[in-house]
Design a protein around this motif. Structure first.
Motif, PDB file in Angstrom:
ATOM      1  N   ALA A   9      -0.847   3.485  -2.069  1.00 33.19           N
ATOM      2  CA  ALA A   9      -0.789   2.186  -2.722  1.00 33.19           C
ATOM      3  C   ALA A   9       0.185   2.271  -3.876  1.00 33.19           C
ATOM      4  O   ALA A   9       0.416   3.357  -4.418  1.00 33.19           O
ATOM      5  N   ARG A  10       0.775   1.152  -4.215  1.00 36.36           N
ATOM      6  CA  ARG A  10       1.628   1.083  -5.396  1.00 36.36           C
ATOM      7  C   ARG A  10       1.332  -0.207  -6.132  1.00 36.36           C
ATOM      8  O   ARG A  10       0.748  -1.122  -5.577  1.00 36.36           O
ATOM      9  N   SER A  11       1.728  -0.239  -7.376  1.00 34.61           N
ATOM     10  CA  SER A  11       1.382  -1.394  -8.202  1.00 34.61           C
ATOM     11  C   SER A  11       2.551  -1.810  -9.080  1.00 34.61           C
ATOM     12  O   SER A  11       3.462  -1.028  -9.339  1.00 34.61           O
ATOM     13  N   LEU A  12       2.479  -3.051  -9.508  1.00 29.88           N
ATOM     14  CA  LEU A  12       3.398  -3.583 -10.507  1.00 29.88           C
ATOM     15  C   LEU A  12       2.534  -4.322 -11.510  1.00 29.88           C
ATOM     16  O   LEU A  12       1.703  -5.143 -11.129  1.00 29.88           O
TER      17      LEU A  12
ATOM     18  N   VAL B 245      -2.195  -7.244 -12.208  1.00 27.90           N
ATOM     19  CA  VAL B 245      -1.818  -5.961 -11.616  1.00 27.90           C
ATOM     20  C   VAL B 245      -1.695  -6.255 -10.125  1.00 27.90           C
ATOM     21  O   VAL B 245      -2.693  -6.520  -9.456  1.00 27.90           O
ATOM     22  N   VAL B 246      -0.459  -6.283  -9.627  1.00 23.76           N
ATOM     23  CA  VAL B 246      -0.202  -6.571  -8.225  1.00 23.76           C
ATOM     24  C   VAL B 246      -0.170  -5.238  -7.489  1.00 23.76           C
ATOM     25  O   VAL B 246       0.568  -4.329  -7.868  1.00 23.76           O
TER      26      VAL B 246
ATOM     27  N   PRO C 223      -4.075  -0.028 -20.097  1.00 21.81           N
ATOM     28  CA  PRO C 223      -5.452  -0.353 -19.689  1.00 21.81           C
ATOM     29  C   PRO C 223      -5.524  -1.669 -18.912  1.00 21.81           C
ATOM     30  O   PRO C 223      -4.733  -2.586 -19.144  1.00 21.81           O
ATOM     31  N   LEU C 224      -6.495  -1.750 -18.009  1.00 23.10           N
ATOM     32  CA  LEU C 224      -6.671  -2.955 -17.199  1.00 23.10           C
ATOM     33  C   LEU C 224      -6.895  -4.171 -18.097  1.00 23.10           C
ATOM     34  O   LEU C 224      -6.293  -5.222 -17.870  1.00 23.10           O
ATOM     35  N   ALA C 225      -7.754  -4.046 -19.090  1.00 20.36           N
ATOM     36  CA  ALA C 225      -7.932  -5.023 -20.174  1.00 20.36           C
ATOM     37  C   ALA C 225      -7.999  -6.477 -19.719  1.00 20.36           C
ATOM     38  O   ALA C 225      -7.304  -7.329 -20.252  1.00 20.36           O
ATOM     39  N   GLY C 226      -8.827  -6.759 -18.714  1.00 24.35           N
ATOM     40  CA  GLY C 226      -9.044  -8.144 -18.304  1.00 24.35           C
ATOM     41  C   GLY C 226      -7.999  -8.723 -17.358  1.00 24.35           C
ATOM     42  O   GLY C 226      -8.101  -9.889 -16.973  1.00 24.35           O
ATOM     43  N   ARG C 227      -6.995  -7.951 -16.991  1.00 26.99           N
ATOM     44  CA  ARG C 227      -5.992  -8.474 -16.055  1.00 26.99           C
ATOM     45  C   ARG C 227      -6.599  -8.605 -14.664  1.00 26.99           C
ATOM     46  O   ARG C 227      -7.520  -7.884 -14.304  1.00 26.99           O
ATOM     47  N   LYS C 228      -6.055  -9.505 -13.867  1.00 32.83           N
ATOM     48  CA  LYS C 228      -6.514  -9.710 -12.500  1.00 32.83           C
ATOM     49  C   LYS C 228      -5.807  -8.730 -11.576  1.00 32.83           C
ATOM     50  O   LYS C 228      -4.614  -8.477 -11.734  1.00 32.83           O
ATOM     51  N   ILE C 229      -6.539  -8.195 -10.594  1.00 32.20           N
ATOM     52  CA  ILE C 229      -5.961  -7.323  -9.569  1.00 32.20           C
ATOM     53  C   ILE C 229      -5.696  -8.196  -8.354  1.00 32.20           C
ATOM     54  O   ILE C 229      -6.609  -8.840  -7.834  1.00 32.20           O
TER      55      ILE C 229
ATOM     56  N   ASP D 148      -3.811  -8.637  -4.470  1.00 34.26           N
ATOM     57  CA  ASP D 148      -3.278  -8.013  -3.262  1.00 34.26           C
ATOM     58  C   ASP D 148      -1.918  -8.638  -2.953  1.00 34.26           C
ATOM     59  O   ASP D 148      -1.814  -9.843  -2.735  1.00 34.26           O
ATOM     60  N   ALA D 149      -0.865  -7.829  -2.936  1.00 32.47           N
ATOM     61  CA  ALA D 149       0.489  -8.344  -2.700  1.00 32.47           C
ATOM     62  C   ALA D 149       0.647  -8.929  -1.304  1.00 32.47           C
ATOM     63  O   ALA D 149       1.380  -9.902  -1.118  1.00 32.47           O
ATOM     64  N   ALA D 150      -0.002  -8.363  -0.306  1.00 34.92           N
ATOM     65  CA  ALA D 150       0.169  -8.837   1.073  1.00 34.92           C
ATOM     66  C   ALA D 150      -0.487 -10.197   1.300  1.00 34.92           C
ATOM     67  O   ALA D 150       0.092 -11.073   1.930  1.00 34.92           O
ATOM     68  N   THR D 151      -1.696 -10.374   0.769  1.00 38.85           N
ATOM     69  CA  THR D 151      -2.430 -11.616   1.015  1.00 38.85           C
ATOM     70  C   THR D 151      -2.271 -12.633  -0.107  1.00 38.85           C
ATOM     71  O   THR D 151      -2.524 -13.817   0.090  1.00 38.85           O
ATOM     72  N   GLY D 152      -1.915 -12.157  -1.301  1.00 33.73           N
ATOM     73  CA  GLY D 152      -1.808 -13.046  -2.453  1.00 33.73           C
ATOM     74  C   GLY D 152      -3.141 -13.420  -3.059  1.00 33.73           C
ATOM     75  O   GLY D 152      -3.222 -14.249  -3.949  1.00 33.73           O
ATOM     76  N   ARG D 153      -4.223 -12.763  -2.620  1.00 34.90           N
ATOM     77  CA  ARG D 153      -5.536 -13.114  -3.143  1.00 34.90           C
ATOM     78  C   ARG D 153      -5.966 -12.172  -4.262  1.00 34.90           C
ATOM     79  O   ARG D 153      -5.592 -10.994  -4.282  1.00 34.90           O
ATOM     80  N   GLN D 154      -6.761 -12.718  -5.165  1.00 33.92           N
ATOM     81  CA  GLN D 154      -7.295 -11.928  -6.268  1.00 33.92           C
ATOM     82  C   GLN D 154      -8.438 -11.077  -5.756  1.00 33.92           C
ATOM     83  O   GLN D 154      -9.356 -11.574  -5.109  1.00 33.92           O
ATOM     84  N   LEU D 155      -8.372  -9.769  -6.039  1.00 27.65           N
ATOM     85  CA  LEU D 155      -9.439  -8.857  -5.622  1.00 27.65           C
ATOM     86  C   LEU D 155     -10.503  -8.735  -6.692  1.00 27.65           C
ATOM     87  O   LEU D 155     -11.691  -8.735  -6.394  1.00 27.65           O
ATOM     88  N   LEU D 156     -10.078  -8.592  -7.925  1.00 24.05           N
ATOM     89  CA  LEU D 156     -11.002  -8.444  -9.054  1.00 24.05           C
ATOM     90  C   LEU D 156     -10.354  -8.961 -10.320  1.00 24.05           C
ATOM     91  O   LEU D 156      -9.125  -9.043 -10.424  1.00 24.05           O
ATOM     92  N   LYS D 157     -11.195  -9.230 -11.306  1.00 21.49           N
ATOM     93  CA  LYS D 157     -10.712  -9.473 -12.664  1.00 21.49           C
ATOM     94  C   LYS D 157     -11.246  -8.319 -13.491  1.00 21.49           C
ATOM     95  O   LYS D 157     -12.449  -8.097 -13.527  1.00 21.49           O
ATOM     96  N   GLY D 158     -10.337  -7.542 -14.076  1.00 17.97           N
ATOM     97  CA  GLY D 158     -10.722  -6.338 -14.804  1.00 17.97           C
ATOM     98  C   GLY D 158     -11.289  -6.517 -16.106  1.00 17.97           C
ATOM     99  O   GLY D 158     -11.414  -7.106 -16.971  1.00 17.97           O
TER     100      GLY D 158
END
Length: 165
Positions: free
Chosen positions: A107-110, A116-117, A147-153, A155-165
């Motif tokens: 996995a990779r992230s931006l 956090v995508v 730190p994640l600090a409340g940012r949303k995670i 999914d780049a492929a689906t464009g859907r939010q997985l979690l809110k950190g």
């Protein structure tokens, strides 16, 4: 009599074939889910690669994002993300859906101020030999720069939010 013997041999062959196909499927998946894979900092996303372009688009268009069409080895969908222990974490765990034929995956992230995508990626074996079209899922740890600090995670492929950190 010969007809009955022929039918009996045919049934035995069909059962043997079914068992060998089932065994091949079990062998193909036996290498999957070997615990969690730790993925360090992958090559940074650049505007020139598929993930970099997609992640930049998501950050710009959020929350109005559509899924990508088709399967791309550089943009595999995520099956989910584990809820982090706290907002101060610098590591998240995502579940990557990849081909059972991928010899490597990760996995990779931006990261942006609000998002956090994340995407999964996979590298298939060479075209030689047989490969099943089965989906495998494995957990992958992704290191964050801050730190994640409340940012949303997302999914780049689906464009859907997985979690809110």
């Amino acid at each position: 009599m010969q007809y009955a013997a022929h039918r009996s041999r045919s049934r035995i062959r069909m059962v043997a074939l079914a068992l060998s196909v089932a065994a091949a499927g079990a062998v193909a998946l036996s290498g999957c889910a070997k615990g969690e894979q730790r993925v360090g900092a992958a090559a940074p996303a650049t505007p020139q690669d598929a993930f970099g372009r997609r992640a930049a688009q998501i950050v710009q268009d959020w929350p109005k994002v559509s899924p990508v069409a088709g399967r791309q080895e550089a943009l595999l969908p995520l099956a989910g993300a584990d809820r982090p222990q706290s907002t101060g974490v610098r590591e998240i765990t995502v579940t990557v859906g990849h081909s059972a034929c991928d010899v490597r995956f990760g996995a990779r992230s931006l990261e942006s101020k609000d998002l956090v995508v994340v995407t999964g990626w996979g590298k298939k074996k060479s075209a030689k030999g047989m490969c099943t079209e089965q989906l495998a899922t494995d957990k992958v740890k992704v290191q964050l720069k801050s730190p994640l600090a409340g940012r949303k995670i997302v999914d780049a492929a689906t464009g859907r939010q997985l979690l809110k950190g």
